[in-house]
Design a protein around this motif. Structure first.
Motif, short mmCIF file in Angstrom:
data_model
loop_
_atom_site.label_atom_id
_atom_site.label_comp_id
_atom_site.label_asym_id
_atom_site.label_seq_id
_atom_site.Cartn_x
_atom_site.Cartn_y
_atom_site.Cartn_z
N LEU A 85 49.93 37.52 52.40
CA LEU A 85 50.52 37.45 53.75
C LEU A 85 51.27 38.73 54.11
CD1 LEU A 85 51.86 33.78 53.77
CD2 LEU A 85 49.88 34.69 55.01
N LEU A 86 51.81 39.40 53.09
CA LEU A 86 52.52 40.66 53.33
C LEU A 86 51.58 41.85 53.53
CD1 LEU A 86 55.42 40.31 50.74
CD2 LEU A 86 55.56 40.06 53.22
N GLY A 87 50.26 41.61 53.41
CA GLY A 87 49.30 42.67 53.71
C GLY A 87 48.52 43.20 52.54
N ALA A 88 48.72 42.64 51.33
CA ALA A 88 47.98 43.13 50.17
C ALA A 88 46.51 42.72 50.28
CB ALA A 88 48.57 42.57 48.88
N SER A 89 45.63 43.63 49.91
CA SER A 89 44.19 43.34 49.97
C SER A 89 43.75 42.55 48.73
CB SER A 89 43.39 44.64 50.04
OG SER A 89 43.59 45.41 48.86
N ASP A 90 42.58 41.96 48.83
CA ASP A 90 42.04 41.22 47.67
C ASP A 90 41.82 42.14 46.49
OD1 ASP A 90 42.08 39.10 49.37
OD2 ASP A 90 39.91 38.97 49.64
N GLU A 91 41.37 43.37 46.75
CA GLU A 91 41.12 44.33 45.68
C GLU A 91 42.40 44.68 44.94
OE1 GLU A 91 38.86 46.67 43.15
OE2 GLU A 91 38.24 45.19 44.65
N TYR A 92 43.51 44.78 45.69
CA TYR A 92 44.80 45.07 45.06
C TYR A 92 45.19 43.96 44.10
CZ TYR A 92 49.85 45.50 44.56
OH TYR A 92 51.12 45.59 44.05
N ILE A 93 45.01 42.72 44.53
CA ILE A 93 45.36 41.57 43.69
C ILE A 93 44.49 41.55 42.44
CG2 ILE A 93 45.43 39.05 43.62
CD1 ILE A 93 46.00 39.10 46.64
N VAL A 94 43.20 41.79 42.62
CA VAL A 94 42.28 41.79 41.48
C VAL A 94 42.67 42.87 40.48
CG1 VAL A 94 39.90 42.18 40.77
CG2 VAL A 94 40.37 40.78 42.79
N LYS A 95 43.03 44.04 40.97
CA LYS A 95 43.39 45.15 40.08
C LYS A 95 44.64 44.84 39.26
CE LYS A 95 41.18 49.02 42.44
NZ LYS A 95 41.38 50.31 43.13
N GLN A 96 45.57 44.07 39.85
CA GLN A 96 46.76 43.71 39.08
C GLN A 96 46.40 42.84 37.88
OE1 GLN A 96 49.55 45.28 39.92
NE2 GLN A 96 48.28 46.14 41.54
N PHE A 97 45.50 41.88 38.10
CA PHE A 97 45.04 41.06 36.99
C PHE A 97 44.28 41.89 35.97
CE2 PHE A 97 45.97 37.61 39.89
CZ PHE A 97 46.34 36.56 39.06
N GLN A 98 43.42 42.78 36.45
CA GLN A 98 42.66 43.62 35.53
C GLN A 98 43.59 44.49 34.68
OE1 GLN A 98 39.80 45.64 38.19
NE2 GLN A 98 38.18 44.74 36.95
N ARG A 99 44.60 45.05 35.31
CA ARG A 99 45.52 45.93 34.59
C ARG A 99 46.23 45.18 33.49
NH1 ARG A 99 49.48 48.65 38.58
NH2 ARG A 99 47.44 49.27 39.41
N VAL A 159 45.25 42.34 31.97
CA VAL A 159 44.32 41.92 30.91
C VAL A 159 43.87 43.11 30.08
CG1 VAL A 159 42.05 40.94 30.48
CG2 VAL A 159 43.56 39.85 32.12
N ILE A 160 43.67 44.26 30.70
CA ILE A 160 43.28 45.46 29.96
C ILE A 160 44.35 45.80 28.93
CG2 ILE A 160 42.99 47.95 30.13
CD1 ILE A 160 41.51 47.52 32.73
N GLY A 161 45.63 45.73 29.33
CA GLY A 161 46.70 46.02 28.39
C GLY A 161 46.69 45.09 27.19
N MET A 162 46.50 43.79 27.45
CA MET A 162 46.46 42.83 26.35
C MET A 162 45.21 43.02 25.49
SD MET A 162 47.98 39.32 28.04
CE MET A 162 46.84 39.31 29.43
N ALA A 163 44.07 43.32 26.13
CA ALA A 163 42.82 43.51 25.39
C ALA A 163 42.89 44.75 24.50
CB ALA A 163 41.64 43.61 26.35
N VAL A 164 43.45 45.83 25.02
CA VAL A 164 43.59 47.05 24.22
C VAL A 164 44.51 46.81 23.02
CG1 VAL A 164 44.53 49.39 24.23
CG2 VAL A 164 43.10 48.62 26.12
N LYS A 165 45.59 46.08 23.26
CA LYS A 165 46.51 45.79 22.16
C LYS A 165 45.82 44.93 21.08
CE LYS A 165 50.63 44.68 23.39
NZ LYS A 165 51.78 43.91 23.91
N GLY A 166 45.15 43.87 21.50
CA GLY A 166 44.47 43.02 20.54
C GLY A 166 43.32 43.72 19.86
N GLY A 167 42.54 44.50 20.62
CA GLY A 167 41.42 45.23 20.03
C GLY A 167 41.87 46.25 19.01
N ALA A 168 42.97 46.93 19.29
CA ALA A 168 43.49 47.92 18.36
C ALA A 168 43.95 47.25 17.06
CB ALA A 168 44.64 48.70 18.99
N MET A 169 44.65 46.12 17.19
CA MET A 169 45.10 45.42 15.99
C MET A 169 43.91 44.95 15.15
SD MET A 169 48.44 43.17 17.10
CE MET A 169 47.57 42.22 18.36
#
Length: 299
Positions: free
Chosen positions: A209-223, A225-235
């Motif tokens: 409602l504040l004007g964020a696009s769908d792509e912005y929201i998707v990128k937040q989730f991707q960012r 999950v990427i952080g968690m995946a990199v951490k788990g993959g490295a371990m």
């Protein structure tokens, strides 16, 4: 400029910070991915090691053969067999293994060297095979048997096939483990993404409602999950590397032929690097697919 909203006592910032705040729903994802990558790395390295071993054994099995003649065979028949082998298509160098060489091979297994003179030692002919050419061993053995009764030919092909069968089963099992690893990665990321969407549904709607696009929201989730995946993959990759080195070290310091010995070649290192990277890519594509669909339905 940013907007703020409260969720269970936490402040989540929109604009300057990611949409997703810290929550307890995804703490298990790095650890689960660590286990998945650990198993996947060991399976992938196992496939590479088995393939390398099979390639080496196959080249040895198909590069030489041993012809055994009975001890009572006369030197004339032995020379005749040698000449026939030299005229066979695909056969390279042919030599008669000397009696001294045979005795040196048998000596460690005999309590007394005097027994060597009493044993009926057979004639052995070492045959080298030309590269890219495979003689017809069955016809050759039949032809030799017609000239020298009791002759036997060991090309190593039967031995290789007997060894290769169980190892191919091991490879198939490792491939099955990799398929399960991919499925487990997709399931874990899907569960985490759906849980985060349910927890932060109100926040996502407010941001939109504040004007964020769908792509912005998707990128937040991707960012996230990427952080968690990199951490788990490295371990997982580090644990797998340590495990392989420990097994290699133990196997190299134990004088036992039953314990396999191996060297981590370039293919193994590529496998160890590729597995966690593949897990991260799978996580990224999975979370994007789920979040895009959920955002479209939600908004």
């Amino acid at each position: 400029m940013y907007a703020g909203t409260r969720n269970k006592g936490r402040i989540m910032l929109v604009g300057r910070d990611p949409i997703l705040g810290d929550n307890d729903s995804a703490w298990f994802l790095p650890w689960l991915l660590a286990v998945v990558v650990y198993l996947g790395t060991l399976a992938t390295v196992g496939i590479v090691l088995v393939d390398t071993a099979l390639t080496g054994w196959k080249s040895m099995a198909y590069s030489s053969a041993i012809v055994e003649l009975p001890p009572v065979t006369t030197p004339e028949l032995v020379d005749h067999a040698v000449e026939q082998l030299r005229q066979t298509v695909g056969v390279g160098n042919v030599r008669i293994v000397s009696r001294d060489e045979i005795s040196s091979l048998l000596e460690p297994w005999l309590p007394s060297t005097d027994l060597l003179d009493q044993l009926p030692i057979p004639w052995l002919i070492d045959v080298e095979i030309k590269k890219g050419v495979s003689p017809d061993w069955e016809d050759l053995e039949k032809s030799l048997a017609g000239q020298v009764p009791g002759v036997s030919l060991d090309s190593g092909v039967n031995w290789f096939e007997n060894v290769a069968k169980p190892l191919r089963i091991v490879q198939g099992t490792a491939i099955l483990i990799l398929i399960l690893v991919v499925g487990a990665t997709i399931a874990a990321v899907s569960l985490t993404a759906r849980a985060a969407l349910a927890i932060h549904r109100d926040t996502i709607e407010l941001v939109h409602l504040l004007g964020a696009s769908d792509e912005y929201i998707v990128k937040q989730f991707q960012r996230r999950v990427i952080g968690m995946a990199v951490k788990g993959g490295a371990m997982g990759a580090v644990l797998a590397t340590v495990t392989l080195y420990v097994v290699e070290y133990v196997g190299g310091h134990i004088d036992n032929s039953l314990i396999p010995k191996y060297d981590l070649n370039v293919g193994c290192w590529i496998a160890m690097c590729a597995t966690p990277c593949a897990a991260v890519l799978i996580a990224v594509f999975t979370v994007r697919r789920i979040v895009v669909r959920a955002v479209i339905r939600m908004l």
